[in-house]
Motif scaffolding. Structure first.
Motif, PDB file in Angstrom:
ATOM      1  N   LYS A   1      22.477 -27.062-108.207  1.00 54.98           N
ATOM      2  CA  LYS A   1      23.497 -26.430-109.059  1.00 54.98           C
ATOM      3  C   LYS A   1      22.895 -25.877-110.357  1.00 54.98           C
ATOM      4  CE  LYS A   1      26.486 -30.008-108.958  1.00 54.98           C
ATOM      5  NZ  LYS A   1      27.747 -30.724-109.177  1.00 54.98           N
ATOM      6  N   THR A   2      21.644 -26.324-110.653  1.00 52.59           N
ATOM      7  CA  THR A   2      21.046 -25.925-111.931  1.00 52.59           C
ATOM      8  C   THR A   2      19.968 -24.854-111.760  1.00 52.59           C
ATOM      9  OG1 THR A   2      19.353 -27.629-111.783  1.00 52.59           O
ATOM     10  CG2 THR A   2      21.400 -28.251-112.882  1.00 52.59           C
ATOM     11  N   VAL A   3      19.964 -24.210-110.591  1.00 46.51           N
ATOM     12  CA  VAL A   3      18.909 -23.239-110.280  1.00 46.51           C
ATOM     13  C   VAL A   3      18.821 -22.127-111.334  1.00 46.51           C
ATOM     14  CG1 VAL A   3      18.248 -21.460-108.612  1.00 46.51           C
ATOM     15  CG2 VAL A   3      18.958 -23.682-107.808  1.00 46.51           C
ATOM     16  N   ASP A   4      19.986 -21.691-111.822  1.00 46.04           N
ATOM     17  CA  ASP A   4      19.995 -20.554-112.755  1.00 46.04           C
ATOM     18  C   ASP A   4      19.771 -20.963-114.209  1.00 46.04           C
ATOM     19  OD1 ASP A   4      20.659 -19.066-110.535  1.00 46.04           O
ATOM     20  OD2 ASP A   4      22.795 -19.458-110.799  1.00 46.04           O
ATOM     21  N   LYS A   5      19.581 -22.248-114.468  1.00 44.77           N
ATOM     22  CA  LYS A   5      19.496 -22.711-115.851  1.00 44.77           C
ATOM     23  C   LYS A   5      18.213 -22.218-116.536  1.00 44.77           C
ATOM     24  CE  LYS A   5      20.025 -27.008-118.386  1.00 44.77           C
ATOM     25  NZ  LYS A   5      19.882 -28.456-118.276  1.00 44.77           N
ATOM     26  N   ILE A   6      18.353 -21.724-117.740  1.00 44.59           N
ATOM     27  CA  ILE A   6      17.184 -21.251-118.489  1.00 44.59           C
ATOM     28  C   ILE A   6      16.793 -22.321-119.505  1.00 44.59           C
ATOM     29  CG2 ILE A   6      16.331 -19.482-120.096  1.00 44.59           C
ATOM     30  CD1 ILE A   6      18.461 -17.618-118.662  1.00 44.59           C
ATOM     31  N   ILE A   7      15.512 -22.678-119.524  1.00 42.77           N
ATOM     32  CA  ILE A   7      15.045 -23.745-120.425  1.00 42.77           C
ATOM     33  C   ILE A   7      14.383 -23.137-121.655  1.00 42.77           C
ATOM     34  CG2 ILE A   7      13.437 -25.690-120.626  1.00 42.77           C
ATOM     35  CD1 ILE A   7      13.846 -26.139-117.606  1.00 42.77           C
ATOM     36  N   LYS A   8      14.835 -23.586-122.844  1.00 41.27           N
ATOM     37  CA  LYS A   8      14.210 -23.141-124.087  1.00 41.27           C
ATOM     38  C   LYS A   8      13.265 -24.230-124.570  1.00 41.27           C
ATOM     39  CE  LYS A   8      17.880 -20.187-125.868  1.00 41.27           C
ATOM     40  NZ  LYS A   8      18.962 -20.102-126.846  1.00 41.27           N
ATOM     41  N   THR A   9      12.019 -23.871-124.851  1.00 40.36           N
ATOM     42  CA  THR A   9      11.065 -24.883-125.302  1.00 40.36           C
ATOM     43  C   THR A   9      10.810 -24.758-126.802  1.00 40.36           C
ATOM     44  OG1 THR A   9       9.248 -23.422-124.786  1.00 40.36           O
ATOM     45  CG2 THR A   9       9.833 -25.008-123.105  1.00 40.36           C
ATOM     46  N   VAL A  10      10.400 -25.886-127.371  1.00 35.91           N
ATOM     47  CA  VAL A  10      10.035 -25.898-128.788  1.00 35.91           C
ATOM     48  C   VAL A  10       8.530 -26.053-128.863  1.00 35.91           C
ATOM     49  CG1 VAL A  10      10.191 -27.258-130.898  1.00 35.91           C
ATOM     50  CG2 VAL A  10      12.214 -26.882-129.534  1.00 35.91           C
TER      51      VAL A  10
ATOM     52  N   LEU B   1      33.942 -25.515-107.128  1.00 34.47           N
ATOM     53  CA  LEU B   1      33.139 -25.392-105.904  1.00 34.47           C
ATOM     54  C   LEU B   1      31.718 -24.938-106.257  1.00 34.47           C
ATOM     55  CD1 LEU B   1      34.145 -25.859-102.990  1.00 34.47           C
ATOM     56  CD2 LEU B   1      34.175 -23.389-102.704  1.00 34.47           C
ATOM     57  N   GLU B   2      30.733 -25.537-105.588  1.00 39.63           N
ATOM     58  CA  GLU B   2      29.341 -25.190-105.865  1.00 39.63           C
ATOM     59  C   GLU B   2      28.999 -23.797-105.312  1.00 39.63           C
ATOM     60  OE1 GLU B   2      30.303 -28.104-104.891  1.00 39.63           O
ATOM     61  OE2 GLU B   2      29.619 -29.385-106.511  1.00 39.63           O
ATOM     62  N   LYS B   3      27.843 -23.291-105.807  1.00 41.07           N
ATOM     63  CA  LYS B   3      27.395 -21.982-105.311  1.00 41.07           C
ATOM     64  C   LYS B   3      26.718 -22.146-103.947  1.00 41.07           C
ATOM     65  CE  LYS B   3      26.581 -19.754-109.734  1.00 41.07           C
ATOM     66  NZ  LYS B   3      25.520 -19.295-110.639  1.00 41.07           N
ATOM     67  N   TYR B   4      26.280 -21.030-103.399  1.00 41.92           N
ATOM     68  CA  TYR B   4      25.688 -21.041-102.052  1.00 41.92           C
ATOM     69  C   TYR B   4      24.399 -21.861-101.961  1.00 41.92           C
ATOM     70  CZ  TYR B   4      22.562 -17.458-103.910  1.00 41.92           C
ATOM     71  OH  TYR B   4      21.633 -16.793-104.667  1.00 41.92           O
ATOM     72  N   HIS B   5      23.712 -22.103-103.124  1.00 42.34           N
ATOM     73  CA  HIS B   5      22.461 -22.881-103.077  1.00 42.34           C
ATOM     74  C   HIS B   5      22.700 -24.272-102.484  1.00 42.34           C
ATOM     75  CE1 HIS B   5      22.090 -20.270-106.761  1.00 42.34           C
ATOM     76  NE2 HIS B   5      21.056 -19.876-106.036  1.00 42.34           N
ATOM     77  N   THR B   6      23.789 -24.898-102.929  1.00 46.31           N
ATOM     78  CA  THR B   6      24.073 -26.272-102.501  1.00 46.31           C
ATOM     79  C   THR B   6      24.464 -26.327-101.029  1.00 46.31           C
ATOM     80  OG1 THR B   6      24.891 -26.624-104.733  1.00 46.31           O
ATOM     81  CG2 THR B   6      25.398 -28.338-103.122  1.00 46.31           C
ATOM     82  N   TRP B   7      25.422 -25.471-100.663  1.00 40.17           N
ATOM     83  CA  TRP B   7      25.884 -25.502 -99.263  1.00 40.17           C
ATOM     84  C   TRP B   7      24.771 -25.033 -98.330  1.00 40.17           C
ATOM     85  CZ3 TRP B   7      29.728 -28.489 -99.708  1.00 40.17           C
ATOM     86  CH2 TRP B   7      30.568 -28.407-100.825  1.00 40.17           C
ATOM     87  N   GLY B   8      23.988 -24.072 -98.791  1.00 39.45           N
ATOM     88  CA  GLY B   8      22.858 -23.589 -97.996  1.00 39.45           C
ATOM     89  C   GLY B   8      21.835 -24.691 -97.769  1.00 39.45           C
TER      90      GLY B   8
END
Lengths: 494, 152
Positions: free
Chosen positions: A223-232, B71-78
């Motif tokens: 669920k966190t695939v799109d998360k962008i990480i900011k580093t210090v 609902l989760e995105k396709y990454h989870t169900w995939g």
């Protein structure tokens, strides 16, 4: 006994193989700790199959080292990228990241390293003294006491930080039910096997834990695939100055006590300890306004407490066979797999091995301090490994690890099924740790209840006539109903 | 019915199903069980306890009215679908083929744009793990197309 303990602990330092193993595992533990989502519990679950062919002391030393080093390492990413590597480091973000944003990331990490080391070493020392004493008390335990103790352990699930009390208890009961699958121990009657004889001896912990902790985390991370990480950015880790020490030494000592005590409580762990350590640091501080804006007392309070909980959590695990946290549940499985039966027997027949494990934890605390001071910047870069590379690798390690335990494909399917169950549980706010603890304690509850009933000719209420059993059951009742009763009393007073 | 009550409902059905199955279990003669309990008693007791807790949970939901889970995105169900694919590939071809395909597809699914990186990850990871388990830990893997070639 004392000399035997000292010589066993000292033997760790003169064993180059064990030292090398602890060194390598500390590096691995720090890497696991800085990778958001992995954490000590998932790391230990993944590593457990790799320890199967090791000597028992080496195997438990590996798991314990992962526990202490990953618990500390969560603070590195908490400070540098505002993402706690482990849940135990969540409280560290409150002040660690603001301090890093002020350009004092090195100082924040220095405080975290020193506080974690002091907390860890303090708790190992307490473990060395408290565990044998508790083992002597446990020598008097019979089935009613063990039954009451496990009920107390299960009742403590209600206060685990993640999830709510009711959800955690439902998870715990589900875990206990899982332990009933297979042939019943007294009568041999098959329960919930549906003709699958590979389940005759019950569900094995290793694939279930890999599923619950590693595979469910994989699905959560998707669920966190799109998360962008900011580093210090950080120049170097600075040791706290004398001024800093003057400011934080009381906080560290207080958090050491809090962390060790919370760790000793069954089913509690480093996350709860760090939250309480942080809030107590704030409560006692003269500079409350600094909290949340980069207070070094806040960092010290959280970090000393979470590492102090690691040693504390090992006390009930090794003495009573009741895990003090999710990670110690896996260490407990490691002990069982390697034939080290937790309890009084361990402290009377295998004292040397016990103290070698304690010694390994001591050495691991010193090693992660050195790594934290000299290589934190390097380790922080590991957290930037893309999730789309890291988690497919975790998948491979999970399925092969689950298979390697017994050489059965059924274990792989179980790991996947429990991974999906764990994911849906977490999706709806249930924590997976209560399921794991329930699974471990399930057999103890049922067997000791059966024995108690036989002892008292079926009169279950006779359990209440045993003073220690009654005490544990009262504690369990208070643990479950105490918060409701106290809040009701407070409302009435208001 | 609101979506939030779906969880208590599923949990209740599960608990009732366990009780129903437990009631079908064999009973032991009195001389074996004695003053202790039958094999079915403990699971039934657990499920009754669970049903009580589910009742409290439902009441909490009614009082607090929590937000339904998005609902989760396709990454989870995939990824879950890839688990199923892994099962089929392991059963019908080889466990390592399954691991290779799942790692490769998972990397792509999760956003890896460089196909060669996904391919290298899918090749090197199972390869290294296999070497470690086979040579160092002496663990034999299940037979399949690749393992038959290796073990002979």
């Amino acid at each position: 006994m004392f000399e035997q303990a000292i010589s066993a602990m000292a033997s760790v330092v003169v064993d180059p193989y064990l030292l090398g193993l602890i060194f390598a595992t500390t590096i691995l533990g720090v890497i696991i700790g800085v990778l958001p989502g992995l954490g000590a519990t998932t790391g230990a679950a993944l590593l457990l199959p790799f320890t199967l062919t090791m000597d028992p002391v080496h195997a438990i030393a590996v798991l314990a080292t992962i526990y202490v080093s990953a618990t500390f390492a969560g603070s590195i990413t908490a400070i540098l990228i505002n993402t706690p590597g482990t849940s135990a480091a969540a409280a560290t973000t409150f002040d660690g990241y603001p301090l890093a944003q002020k350009g004092e990331a090195g100082r924040a990490l220095g405080i975290a390293v020193i506080s974690s080391t002091v907390g860890g070493i303090f708790s190992v020392l307490i473990l060395c003294f408290a565990a044998p004493l508790l083992a002597r008390v446990a020598y008097e335990f019979r089935s009613p006491e063990y039954f009451a103790l496990t009920v107390f352990g299960l009742s403590m699930l209600a206060s685990i930080s993640a999830g709510g009390a009711v959800k955690n208890l439902i998870g715990g009961i589900f875990g206990v039910w899982l332990s009933t699958i297979g042939a019943e121990r007294v009568t041999g009657i098959e329960r919930f096997m549906f003709g699958n004889y590979e389940l005759y001896e019950g569900l094995h912990f290793v694939p279930i834990f890999i599923g619950l902790f590693a595979i469910s985390e994989l699905l959560v991370q998707s669920k966190t695939v799109d998360k962008i990480i900011k580093t210090v950015s950080m120049k170097a880790v600075k040791l706290p100055t004398l001024e800093d020490y003057k400011k934080i030494w009381k906080t560290i000592l207080r958090s050491c006590g809090i962390g060790t005590f919370i760790g000793v409580l069954p089913a509690e762990g480093a996350t709860v300890a760090s939250m309480i350590g942080y809030s107590e640091a704030r409560r006692w501080s003269k500079n409350k306004k600094e909290f949340g804006k980069g207070s070094i007392e806040g960092i010290a309070g959280a970090e000393a407490a979470n590492n102090a909980a690691t040693g504390g959590a090992m006390v009930p695990t090794m003495v009573l066979g009741i895990p003090g946290s999710g990670t110690t549940a896996i260490i407990l499985v490691g002990l069982m797999v390697h034939g080290l039966r937790p309890g009084v027997y361990l402290f009377t027949e295998q004292v040397e091995k016990v103290y070698q494990i304690f010694g390994s934890m001591f050495v691991a605390n010193v090693m992660f301090m050195l790594m934290g001071l000299y290589a934190a910047k390097l380790f922080a870069r590991v957290s930037l490994v893309p999730t789309q590379i890291l988690w497919p690798i975790v998948f491979a390690l999970s399925v092969i690890g689950a298979y390697a335990f017994q050489g059965q494909l059924l274990d792989v399917w179980l790991a996947l099924i429990f991974g999906v169950i764990g994911f849906f549980a977490r999706r709806h706010g249930f924590s997976v740790a209560p399921i794991a603890v329930g699974l471990i304690l399930g057999e103890m509850v049922e067997t000791n209840l059966q024995h108690s009933l036989k002892m008292f000719d079926g009169a279950w209420w006779m359990i209440l006539t045993q003073p220690l059993a009654l005490m544990f059951l009262v504690f369990a009742f208070l643990g479950l109903c105490g918060p409701v009763i106290f809040s009701w009393i407070t409302k009435q007073k208001d | 019915m609101k979506n939030i009550y779906l969880v208590p409902l599923i949990l209740s059905i599960f608990s009732l199903a366990v009780i129903a199955i437990a009631l079908q279990l064999d009973t032991s003669p009195e001389m074996i069980v004695g003053d202790s309990m039958q094999a079915r008693s403990f699971p039934i007791f657990l499920m009754i306890l669970k049903l009580i807790l589910i009742g409290i949970l439902t009441f909490q939901f009614y009082k607090n009215n929590p937000k339904p889970v998005a609902l989760e995105k396709y990454h989870t169900w995939g990824s879950m679908f890839l688990f199923l694919l892994f099962y089929l590939l392991t059963v019908y071809t080889d466990m390592f083929i399954g691991i290779f395909v799942v790692i490769f597809l998972m990397s792509i699914l999760w956003g890896e744009r460089r196909v060669w990186v996904a391919f290298l990850t899918a090749t090197i990871t199972p390869g290294l793990v296999f070497l470690l388990f086979d040579y160092v830990l002496k663990i034999r893997f299940p037979r399949g197309m690749l393992m038959n070639l290796y073990y002979g």
